[in-house]
Scaffold this active site. Structure first.
Site, PDB file in Angstrom:
ATOM      1  N   CYS A   1      45.891  60.397 113.976  1.00 39.58           N
ATOM      2  CA  CYS A   1      45.677  61.842 114.024  1.00 39.58           C
ATOM      3  C   CYS A   1      45.002  62.271 115.323  1.00 39.58           C
ATOM      4  O   CYS A   1      45.448  63.222 115.993  1.00 39.58           O
ATOM      5  CB  CYS A   1      44.875  62.306 112.814  1.00 39.58           C
ATOM      6  SG  CYS A   1      43.321  61.431 112.543  1.00 39.58           S
ATOM      7  N   ASN A   2      43.928  61.585 115.701  1.00 44.05           N
ATOM      8  CA  ASN A   2      43.236  61.944 116.937  1.00 44.05           C
ATOM      9  C   ASN A   2      44.130  61.781 118.157  1.00 44.05           C
ATOM     10  O   ASN A   2      44.171  62.645 119.041  1.00 44.05           O
ATOM     11  CB  ASN A   2      41.979  61.069 117.109  1.00 44.05           C
ATOM     12  CG  ASN A   2      40.766  61.674 116.440  1.00 44.05           C
ATOM     13  OD1 ASN A   2      40.522  62.865 116.555  1.00 44.05           O
ATOM     14  ND2 ASN A   2      39.995  60.865 115.740  1.00 44.05           N
TER      15      ASN A   2
ATOM     16  N   ARG B   1      35.246  62.529 112.003  1.00 41.92           N
ATOM     17  CA  ARG B   1      34.878  62.656 110.598  1.00 41.92           C
ATOM     18  C   ARG B   1      34.935  61.271 109.965  1.00 41.92           C
ATOM     19  O   ARG B   1      35.770  60.444 110.300  1.00 41.92           O
ATOM     20  CB  ARG B   1      35.809  63.635 109.877  1.00 41.92           C
ATOM     21  CG  ARG B   1      37.264  63.172 109.684  1.00 41.92           C
ATOM     22  CD  ARG B   1      37.459  62.439 108.384  1.00 41.92           C
ATOM     23  NE  ARG B   1      38.814  61.971 108.197  1.00 41.92           N
ATOM     24  CZ  ARG B   1      39.247  60.770 108.556  1.00 41.92           C
ATOM     25  NH1 ARG B   1      38.454  59.934 109.171  1.00 41.92           N
ATOM     26  NH2 ARG B   1      40.492  60.393 108.294  1.00 41.92           N
TER      27      ARG B   1
ATOM     28  N   ILE C   1      48.377  61.614 103.475  1.00 35.67           N
ATOM     29  CA  ILE C   1      49.445  61.899 104.427  1.00 35.67           C
ATOM     30  C   ILE C   1      50.788  62.023 103.721  1.00 35.67           C
ATOM     31  O   ILE C   1      51.579  62.930 104.000  1.00 35.67           O
ATOM     32  CB  ILE C   1      49.516  60.807 105.518  1.00 35.67           C
ATOM     33  CG1 ILE C   1      48.208  60.768 106.310  1.00 35.67           C
ATOM     34  CG2 ILE C   1      50.692  61.055 106.462  1.00 35.67           C
ATOM     35  CD1 ILE C   1      47.891  62.036 107.065  1.00 35.67           C
TER      36      ILE C   1
ATOM     37  N   ALA D   1      42.110  56.177 123.308  1.00 32.11           N
ATOM     38  CA  ALA D   1      42.337  56.140 124.750  1.00 32.11           C
ATOM     39  C   ALA D   1      43.348  55.060 125.108  1.00 32.11           C
ATOM     40  O   ALA D   1      44.242  55.267 125.938  1.00 32.11           O
ATOM     41  CB  ALA D   1      41.018  55.900 125.482  1.00 32.11           C
TER      42      ALA D   1
ATOM     43  N   GLY E   1      48.070  53.802 111.139  1.00 36.40           N
ATOM     44  CA  GLY E   1      47.274  52.683 110.676  1.00 36.40           C
ATOM     45  C   GLY E   1      47.949  51.333 110.807  1.00 36.40           C
ATOM     46  O   GLY E   1      47.286  50.296 110.772  1.00 36.40           O
TER      47      GLY E   1
END
Length: 339
Positions: free
Chosen positions: A144-145, A172, A14, A197, A114
């Site tokens: 990211c998601n 992934r 990143i 979520a 993170g």
């Protein structure tokens, strides 16, 4: 107007992309990057002719860095001192320790997904809650998601209202080049609800969200399926119109050859994108279907690069460079070449 001075701590997957992103922002100045060892990313920086100044975040590794030919411009403290805001892309937990340095020196900082939410004043997303980040000292980005997911859900919510979403993440297992997860030939279930979520609800508390995550032995991108319950019923045409208008969502078709995550990674390379990076998530046209009153679709998340635009948004909010969501994201998009 003077450019905002930015530093990057952690020059990995990143961090190196954050450095590229900042360097492209014409109203920002990349002061330099910091890391602790002559990693492959740092060695690549040397091979590229040192386009950025390098600062050593671990003094005891100075000889190792010099032996690898890395010119050192100073310590992490030296970098922080010169900056208005730090982008911290260090390993999870390290950012929380670095925060003590940023706070002591009176600097602003943006942390990655993170880190724990408690590290920051605001859990931030450029489109969903830009204004909450205005003038704040410490911001934390979503993963990211979650970043890509919120782009889509926020766009629908602003257009027709979203009451709840149910997601399945096909995740992934590691980034390209990583070996720490081993060589696998299996799918692994994660417990529900997935943190993505839960994180979505933290930023968009009016949306009821839940989800399941499945780890897969691939490296190029996640795929998320979304079932959204909207206040106003919409069909495929409405969904394409709403999501297709979002600058950071790219609509693709299976019939055009976009068969999956690998197709998008190859397409990015064929377009000449640096490192094969895409800043946009991809929405598959053929995945959009109605399920009763709900709308269902699938998106691809380019995990290495998707959070870079929102990091630029975070700098803009924290430094009050632009005071509204529309203005801030538009400037980021302009400099990153997002149409």
């Amino acid at each position: 107007m003077a450019k905002v001075k930015v530093g990057v701590a952690g020059y990995g997957v990143i961090g190196l992309r954050l450095a590229t992103g900042v360097a492209l922002q014409e109203d920002m100045e990349l002061v330099g990057v910091a890391d602790v060892a002559p990693t492959l990313s740092v060695r690549g920086l040397v091979e590229a002719g040192m386009p950025y100044r390098f600062y050593n975040a671990m003094p005891e590794n100075e000889e190792k860095l010099k032996a690898a030919g890395v010119p050192i411009s100073g310590s992490l403290e030296d970098l922080v001192e010169q900056c208005d805001v730090m982008l911290d892309a260090t390993n999870a937990g390290v950012g929380a320790k670095n925060k003590e340095l940023y706070a002591r020196m009176g600097k602003k900082a943006v942390f990655q997904g993170g880190e724990k939410n408690s590290v920051a004043d605001v859990f931030f997303h450029g489109y969903a809650n830009y204004e909450k980040g205005l003038g704040q000292q410490f911001l934390k980005l979503t993963s990211c998601n979650t970043t890509g997911l919120i782009r889509a859900v926020d766009a629908l919510d602003r257009a027709v209202g979203v009451e709840k979403v149910a997601i399945t993440i096909i995740r992934r297992v590691a980034d390209p080049g990583d070996y720490h997860r081993g060589l696998t030939n299996a799918l692994q279930m994660d417990k529900a609800p997935s943190h993505q979520a839960v994180d979505l609800m933290t930023i968009m508390p009016h949306v009821d969200a839940t989800g399941i995550l499945v780890h897969t032995p691939v490296t190029h991108g996640h795929i998320i399926t979304v079932v959204a319950s909207t206040r106003k019923k919409i069909d495929k045409a409405n969904t394409l119109e709403i999501l297709g208008a979002h600058p950071r969502i790219r609509t693709v078709k299976i019939e055009d050859g976009f068969l999956g995550n690998a197709s998008l990674f190859r397409y990015a390379r064929d377009m000449g994108k640096l490192r094969g990076d895409l800043y946009e998530i991809a929405l598959w046209d053929e995945s959009i279907v109605n399920s009763g009153n709900d709308i269902m679709f699938a998106i691809n998340i380019p995990q290495e690069s998707v959070v870079i635009p929102e990091n630029m948004d975070a700098i803009r909010a924290a430094m009050q460079m632009q005071l509204t969501r529309d203005e801030g994201t538009a400037m980021t998009n302009r400099y990153l070449g997002i149409k």
